[in-house]
Design a protein around this motif. Structure first.
Motif, mmCIF file in Angstrom:
data_model
loop_
_atom_site.group_PDB
_atom_site.id
_atom_site.type_symbol
_atom_site.label_atom_id
_atom_site.label_comp_id
_atom_site.label_asym_id
_atom_site.label_seq_id
_atom_site.Cartn_x
_atom_site.Cartn_y
_atom_site.Cartn_z
ATOM 1 N N TRP A 1 4.436 -0.941 3.758
ATOM 2 C CA TRP A 1 3.463 -1.493 3.980
ATOM 3 C C TRP A 1 2.936 -2.226 3.162
ATOM 4 C CZ3 TRP A 1 6.676 2.554 4.843
ATOM 5 C CH2 TRP A 1 6.685 3.271 6.503
ATOM 6 N N ASP A 2 1.553 -3.135 3.513
ATOM 7 C CA ASP A 2 1.391 -4.493 3.002
ATOM 8 C C ASP A 2 -0.334 -4.014 2.976
ATOM 9 O OD1 ASP A 2 0.206 -5.753 5.351
ATOM 10 O OD2 ASP A 2 1.365 -7.843 5.283
ATOM 11 N N LEU A 3 -1.013 -4.493 2.194
ATOM 12 C CA LEU A 3 -2.769 -4.590 2.736
ATOM 13 C C LEU A 3 -2.969 -4.260 4.306
ATOM 14 C CD1 LEU A 3 -3.819 -5.653 -1.250
ATOM 15 C CD2 LEU A 3 -2.876 -3.032 -0.285
ATOM 16 N N SER B 1 0.692 -1.572 0.357
ATOM 17 C CA SER B 1 -0.190 0.066 -0.311
ATOM 18 C C SER B 1 0.609 1.346 0.259
ATOM 19 C CB SER B 1 -1.424 -0.035 1.522
ATOM 20 O OG SER B 1 -0.046 0.087 2.972
ATOM 21 N N LYS B 2 2.066 0.718 0.650
ATOM 22 C CA LYS B 2 2.652 2.122 0.384
ATOM 23 C C LYS B 2 4.447 1.979 1.000
ATOM 24 C CE LYS B 2 4.575 6.843 3.677
ATOM 25 N NZ LYS B 2 3.935 6.660 4.958
ATOM 26 N N SER B 3 5.486 1.880 0.168
ATOM 27 C CA SER B 3 7.066 2.295 0.036
ATOM 28 C C SER B 3 7.705 3.567 0.459
ATOM 29 C CB SER B 3 7.195 1.587 -0.904
ATOM 30 O OG SER B 3 6.975 2.215 -2.012
ATOM 31 N N LYS B 4 7.895 3.479 1.430
ATOM 32 C CA LYS B 4 9.401 4.827 2.048
ATOM 33 C C LYS B 4 10.812 4.821 2.348
ATOM 34 C CE LYS B 4 9.300 9.106 2.456
ATOM 35 N NZ LYS B 4 9.446 10.299 1.340
ATOM 36 N N GLY B 5 12.038 4.786 1.794
ATOM 37 C CA GLY B 5 13.471 4.326 2.010
ATOM 38 C C GLY B 5 13.539 2.699 1.993
ATOM 39 N N ASN C 1 -1.389 -3.283 6.763
ATOM 40 C CA ASN C 1 -0.999 -1.997 6.736
ATOM 41 C C ASN C 1 -0.246 -2.459 8.184
ATOM 42 O OD1 ASN C 1 0.127 0.485 6.786
ATOM 43 N ND2 ASN C 1 -1.448 0.943 8.870
ATOM 44 N N LYS C 2 0.189 -3.790 7.680
ATOM 45 C CA LYS C 2 2.049 -4.366 8.373
ATOM 46 C C LYS C 2 3.124 -3.834 7.641
ATOM 47 C CE LYS C 2 0.273 -9.192 9.426
ATOM 48 N NZ LYS C 2 0.309 -10.304 9.294
ATOM 49 N N HIS C 3 4.121 -3.602 8.924
ATOM 50 C CA HIS C 3 5.350 -2.257 8.207
ATOM 51 C C HIS C 3 6.517 -3.984 7.993
ATOM 52 C CE1 HIS C 3 8.956 -1.005 9.560
ATOM 53 N NE2 HIS C 3 8.321 0.181 8.755
ATOM 54 N N TYR C 4 7.374 -3.335 6.908
ATOM 55 C CA TYR C 4 8.181 -4.307 6.590
ATOM 56 C C TYR C 4 9.808 -3.363 6.334
ATOM 57 C CZ TYR C 4 4.645 -8.048 6.088
ATOM 58 O OH TYR C 4 3.213 -8.656 6.176
#
Length: 434
Positions: free
Chosen positions: A47-49, A39-43, A51-54
């Motif tokens: 974040w997956d759909l 859903s989002k990528s930064k640096g 909203n889990k962070h990796y």
């Protein structure tokens, strides 16, 4: 099963192969468990759909994002270009500006053409080279994309491409008439190359090869290839789509004073925006006008803008020095951990592109467990790591701490890894999914 995994199950029913890139298939990492969508990528964070962070300690967009995902400076330049119109009946001036910049970085080259992807940029280079050489046959070393000219190597022998990068590539849909037009040789194997030259005397017009991938660069080998290419009047193409802009600003060949007739770039050139560059000598590149090479979206503005801004960023912020330093630190500490837990694994490759050589029994199983356990700990990783400037010392150390936990688990279960496998073993190459 989360939203990402559920969506991929739907995708496989309506998209042949599930997605657009084999290297991003979940089956290449962790079948049924890999978070397929973001859903989002930064640096270097994703974040997956759900909203889990990796932390991305793996392929970083298949090596495209050296400056980190959604780099503010690159995005600012691209957003400005979009606001001013990314497409028009007229041409984008950045096309000329980028060409001037790339030719300044490559004094041996005189002209450039552009595509949007690595595979099609290689196809452009091949077409130009064949037009100039007036000979059809090609010798190649390495991975160069999905086009007919490349896959036709497997028409002779279904295993011809196995040692180049991806095993099991199918030739269905590739015209049988292309059989015996393209021949693979292994990196460093000059005798094998000479046999190809001898067997195709007077018909070999193009030689395309990767300058370096995971192995140490072989200067004498490259010099001998160039010498033979000149002798038989064949066009020498260096595919630096993966190696370019990783060890210097430009191609690795610039560090060793070995110049080709054509060089091809992509990936790290524009930090995630689509563009591929084909640079070469004028006497050869001019033959692009004697054949038909043309496409609407090769004129779209954002690729040129992002590439220009990326090159400026490289020069201003010492990017190559930074990613090399981070990569050396990471590689050194990974090897320490492999040794500590008595595992026959070695982190190798150039500092900013680290590959794992697994010499244990059943390497695919071990790889799957490694990916599985690090995913549980919040990391997208595999046995290939593209280092970016977004990988801070803190994030790298956090990764290494978790790697140690996983290697300890693997070491304790070394002779019974199936016991801790949650699902299937990851795929190693081309598989039909349905």
């Amino acid at each position: 099963m989360g939203k990402s995994q559920k969506l991929y199950k739907e995708a496989k029913k309506i998209i042949p192969g599930g997605n657009q890139l084999l290297s991003k298939r979940p089956e290449m990492f962790l079948p049924d468990l890999w978070p397929s969508y973001y859903s989002k990528s930064k640096g270097c964070e994703v974040w997956d759909l759900d909203n889990k962070h990796y932390y991305d300690m793996g392929i970083m967009g298949i090596g495209t994002s050296v400056l980190g995902y959604a780099n503010p400076k690159i995005n600012k330049a691209v957003k400005k270009a979009i606001d001013n119109g990314n497409m028009s009946t007229l041409n984008a001036p950045e096309e000329v500006l980028l060409t001037k910049k790339l030719l300044k970085l490559h004094p041996w080259a005189d002209m450039a053409r552009y595509g949007r992807t690595g595979g099609e940029s290689n196809a452009i280079a091949i077409r130009i080279a064949r037009a100039y050489a007036k000979k059809d046959k090609i010798a190649f070393c390495g991975y160069h994309g999905w086009h007919d000219w490349y896959l036709s190597a497997n028409l002779n022998d279904a295993s011809n491409l196995d040692n180049q990068l991806l095993p099991g590539l199918s030739t269905k849909g590739v015209p049988n008439a292309l059989k015996n037009t393209v021949f693979p040789f292994e990196y460093g194997n000059i005798e094998q190359f000479k046999k190809i030259v001898k067997a195709n005397s007077g018909e070999l017009g193009v030689i395309i090869m990767e300058v370096q991938r995971s192995e140490r660069i072989d200067i004498p080998f490259l010099k001998e290839i160039k010498k033979i290419a000149k002798k038989i009047n064949a066009v020498l193409i260096f595919d630096e789509i993966s190696s370019g802009f990783r060890q210097n600003i430009g191609g690795v060949h610039l560090l060793h004073d070995i110049t080709p007739d054509i060089v091809v770039y992509g990936k790290a050139l524009s930090n995630g925006f689509p563009i591929g560059a084909v640079l070469g000598k004028a006497k050869i590149m001019q033959f692009a006008q004697d054949t038909f090479i043309s496409s609407s979206y090769w004129t779209e503005r954002t690729g040129y803008v992002s590439a220009l801004e990326t090159l400026n960023y490289y020069e201003k912020y010492n990017v190559v020095e930074k990613i090399s330093k981070k990569g050396k630190y990471l590689q050194k500490n990974l090897n320490k951990l492999f040794k500590k837990y008595n595992l026959k694994i070695k982190a190798a490759g150039i500092p900013s592109v680290i590959t794992f050589n697994i010499l244990e029994d059943n390497p695919q199983l071990l790889k799957t467990i490694y990916i599985q356990e690090l995913l549980k700990r919040g990391f997208l990783t595999t046995t290939l790591i593209y280092v970016s400037i977004a990988h801070t010392k803190k994030i790298i150390n956090h990764y290494l701490e978790n790697v140690e936990e996983v290697l300890s688990l693997i070491s304790k279960n070394k002779y019974n890894l199936e016991r801790i496998l949650d699902n299937e073993v990851c795929h190693s190459g081309f598989y039909r999914l349905t």
